[in-house]
Design a protein around this motif. Structure first.
Motif, PDB file in Angstrom:
ATOM      1  N   ASP A  83       0.798  -0.914   0.137  1.00 36.65           N
ATOM      2  CA  ASP A  83       0.143  -0.120   0.184  1.00 36.65           C
ATOM      3  C   ASP A  83       0.864   0.864  -0.495  1.00 36.65           C
ATOM      4  OD1 ASP A  83      -2.904  -0.815   0.318  1.00 36.65           O
ATOM      5  OD2 ASP A  83      -2.407  -1.681   1.994  1.00 36.65           O
ATOM      6  N   TYR A  84       1.638   1.095  -0.360  1.00 36.61           N
ATOM      7  CA  TYR A  84       3.176   2.148   0.026  1.00 36.61           C
ATOM      8  C   TYR A  84       3.636   2.267  -1.759  1.00 36.61           C
ATOM      9  CZ  TYR A  84       2.750   1.352   5.098  1.00 36.61           C
ATOM     10  OH  TYR A  84       1.170   0.573   6.142  1.00 36.61           O
ATOM     11  N   PRO A  85       3.393   3.818  -1.857  1.00 33.05           N
ATOM     12  CA  PRO A  85       3.598   4.131  -3.132  1.00 33.05           C
ATOM     13  C   PRO A  85       5.539   5.062  -3.380  1.00 33.05           C
ATOM     14  CG  PRO A  85       2.587   6.101  -2.188  1.00 33.05           C
ATOM     15  CD  PRO A  85       2.318   5.038  -1.081  1.00 33.05           C
ATOM     16  N   ASN A  86       5.261   4.759  -4.609  1.00 33.67           N
ATOM     17  CA  ASN A  86       6.731   5.006  -4.637  1.00 33.67           C
ATOM     18  C   ASN A  86       7.309   6.716  -4.471  1.00 33.67           C
ATOM     19  OD1 ASN A  86       9.784   4.734  -5.349  1.00 33.67           O
ATOM     20  ND2 ASN A  86       9.484   4.164  -7.084  1.00 33.67           N
ATOM     21  N   THR A  87       7.418   7.243  -3.215  1.00 33.28           N
ATOM     22  CA  THR A  87       7.336   8.250  -3.132  1.00 33.28           C
ATOM     23  C   THR A  87       7.719   9.157  -1.898  1.00 33.28           C
ATOM     24  OG1 THR A  87       5.697   8.863  -1.872  1.00 33.28           O
ATOM     25  CG2 THR A  87       5.250   9.075  -4.648  1.00 33.28           C
ATOM     26  N   HIS A 168      11.312  -1.159   1.510  1.00 27.67           N
ATOM     27  CA  HIS A 168      10.515  -0.333   1.253  1.00 27.67           C
ATOM     28  C   HIS A 168      11.222   0.578   0.072  1.00 27.67           C
ATOM     29  CE1 HIS A 168       8.762   4.218  -0.613  1.00 27.67           C
ATOM     30  NE2 HIS A 168       8.085   3.297  -0.967  1.00 27.67           N
ATOM     31  N   THR A 169      12.703   0.717   0.366  1.00 27.54           N
ATOM     32  CA  THR A 169      13.881   0.721  -0.436  1.00 27.54           C
ATOM     33  C   THR A 169      14.188  -0.352  -1.547  1.00 27.54           C
ATOM     34  OG1 THR A 169      15.206   1.886   0.730  1.00 27.54           O
ATOM     35  CG2 THR A 169      16.217   1.066  -0.782  1.00 27.54           C
ATOM     36  N   ILE A 170      13.921  -1.862  -0.270  1.00 23.55           N
ATOM     37  CA  ILE A 170      14.444  -3.130  -1.436  1.00 23.55           C
ATOM     38  C   ILE A 170      13.507  -3.148  -2.879  1.00 23.55           C
ATOM     39  CG2 ILE A 170      14.057  -5.167  -1.018  1.00 23.55           C
ATOM     40  CD1 ILE A 170      15.721  -5.678   1.572  1.00 23.55           C
ATOM     41  N   MET A 171      11.855  -3.041  -1.701  1.00 29.43           N
ATOM     42  CA  MET A 171      10.882  -3.104  -3.340  1.00 29.43           C
ATOM     43  C   MET A 171      10.497  -1.878  -4.632  1.00 29.43           C
ATOM     44  SD  MET A 171       7.849  -4.458  -3.245  1.00 29.43           S
ATOM     45  CE  MET A 171       5.839  -4.096  -4.037  1.00 29.43           C
ATOM     46  N   TYR A 172      11.458  -1.106  -4.219  1.00 24.68           N
ATOM     47  CA  TYR A 172      11.428   0.225  -5.082  1.00 24.68           C
ATOM     48  C   TYR A 172      12.864   0.679  -6.331  1.00 24.68           C
ATOM     49  CZ  TYR A 172       6.342   0.622  -4.197  1.00 24.68           C
ATOM     50  OH  TYR A 172       5.121   0.683  -4.522  1.00 24.68           O
ATOM     51  N   GLY A 173      13.246   0.679  -4.964  1.00 23.28           N
ATOM     52  CA  GLY A 173      15.424   0.711  -5.678  1.00 23.28           C
ATOM     53  C   GLY A 173      15.379   2.395  -5.156  1.00 23.28           C
ATOM     54  N   LEU A 174      16.424   2.685  -5.051  1.00 23.92           N
ATOM     55  CA  LEU A 174      16.739   3.878  -4.466  1.00 23.92           C
ATOM     56  C   LEU A 174      17.845   4.497  -5.890  1.00 23.92           C
ATOM     57  CD1 LEU A 174      15.681   6.923  -2.604  1.00 23.92           C
ATOM     58  CD2 LEU A 174      16.928   5.692  -1.313  1.00 23.92           C
ATOM     59  N   ASN A 176      21.240   4.665  -7.801  1.00 26.44           N
ATOM     60  CA  ASN A 176      21.298   4.143  -8.638  1.00 26.44           C
ATOM     61  C   ASN A 176      21.259   2.073  -8.974  1.00 26.44           C
ATOM     62  OD1 ASN A 176      22.601   5.119 -10.318  1.00 26.44           O
ATOM     63  ND2 ASN A 176      24.773   5.649  -9.003  1.00 26.44           N
ATOM     64  N   MET A 177      20.148   2.222  -7.079  1.00 29.05           N
ATOM     65  CA  MET A 177      19.621   1.359  -7.068  1.00 29.05           C
ATOM     66  C   MET A 177      18.587   0.797  -7.026  1.00 29.05           C
ATOM     67  SD  MET A 177      18.680  -0.526  -3.328  1.00 29.05           S
ATOM     68  CE  MET A 177      17.553  -1.836  -2.926  1.00 29.05           C
ATOM     69  N   GLY A 178      17.812  -0.515  -8.265  1.00 31.77           N
ATOM     70  CA  GLY A 178      16.843  -0.833  -8.420  1.00 31.77           C
ATOM     71  C   GLY A 178      16.220  -1.998  -7.451  1.00 31.77           C
ATOM     72  N   SER A 179      14.957  -2.091  -8.608  1.00 34.49           N
ATOM     73  CA  SER A 179      13.983  -2.502  -7.944  1.00 34.49           C
ATOM     74  C   SER A 179      14.379  -4.046  -7.490  1.00 34.49           C
ATOM     75  CB  SER A 179      12.633  -2.703  -7.963  1.00 34.49           C
ATOM     76  OG  SER A 179      11.595  -3.160  -7.270  1.00 34.49           O
ATOM     77  N   HIS A 180      14.095  -5.085  -6.190  1.00 38.94           N
ATOM     78  CA  HIS A 180      14.350  -5.957  -6.038  1.00 38.94           C
ATOM     79  C   HIS A 180      13.031  -6.933  -5.949  1.00 38.94           C
ATOM     80  CE1 HIS A 180      18.490  -4.928  -6.582  1.00 38.94           C
ATOM     81  NE2 HIS A 180      19.063  -6.105  -5.675  1.00 38.94           N
ATOM     82  N   ALA A 181      12.098  -6.540  -6.145  1.00 38.35           N
ATOM     83  CA  ALA A 181      10.965  -6.623  -5.612  1.00 38.35           C
ATOM     84  C   ALA A 181      10.550  -7.730  -6.772  1.00 38.35           C
ATOM     85  CB  ALA A 181       9.457  -5.851  -6.334  1.00 38.35           C
TER      86      ALA A 181
END
Length: 203
Positions: A83-87, A168-174, A176-181
């Motif tokens: 439920d948490y957006p990438n913001t 949240h960071t693993i889910m979406y990335g941050l 240079n790090m991409g998402s690992h979802a």
């Protein structure tokens, strides 16, 4: 003499049979020849990428397409809603609300260490010090350490990140790090979070 005649009969029979097969196969250039188990070639279910056949009464009401929009308020099998957006707001909300649902056992921690080593350590380093082998080879800069006084690009220290912020960071990335979802299931992500929080305690 009898054996010789028998060999000639067998050879002649083989030649006649081979000739018949060759001529039969060449008769129609569009033919694929004899097919074994035809039902293995023809799909039973409609192909979602093809238009609906007018001969299929069942699909006539599907407005020209076989792939349909799922009914409202439904989820695919195995889908876990997040439920948490990438913001920035979603990141802060996840940090405040999410708690690791897994029990802090040795088994979960070992699994988290394994997933961290496979997916995270190439950049973050096996000790979480930001000195992974890709950092050394490619000279990537800005990979933060999970311990010490390393600052997060979203504010605060890396060692103070909550479980929800790490997830949240693993889910979406941050950055240079991409998402690992797609690489880690929700359960595996939480195990990585558990291990990262162990790395945060290193002085």
């Amino acid at each position: 003499m009898l054996a010789m005649n028998r060999n000639k009969v067998v050879l002649a029979s083989f030649c006649i049979l081979a000739s018949a097969v060759v001529f039969t196969a060449c008769k129609d250039k569009r033919s694929t020849g004899l097919e074994y188990a035809r039902n293995m070639y023809d799909p039973i279910a409609p192909n979602p990428d093809q238009p609906v056949s007018t001969t299929n009464e069942l699909l006539k009401s599907f407005k020209g397409q076989t792939a349909q929009t799922p009914p409202a308020h439904t989820s695919p099998v195995g889908f876990e809603k997040y439920d948490y957006p990438n913001t920035k707001e979603g990141y802060e909300a996840a940090g405040a609300a999410l708690v690791n649902p897994l029990e802090a056992t040795e088994k979960n921690l070992e699994a988290g260490k394994h997933y961290f080593k496979v997916f995270c350590s190439p950049c973050h380093g096996e000790k979480g010090d930001g000195q992974g082998h890709l950092v050394k080879i490619e000279k990537i800069s800005g990979i933060p350490s999970y311990h010490g006084d390393a600052a997060s690009s979203r504010g605060g220290l890396m060692k103070d990140l909550t479980a929800g912020k790490i997830y949240h960071t693993i889910m979406y990335g941050l950055n240079n790090m991409g998402s690992h979802a797609s690489q880690l299931t929700p359960d595996e992500r939480w195990k990585v979070v558990m291990y990262v929080q162990q790395l945060q305690k290193i002085q």
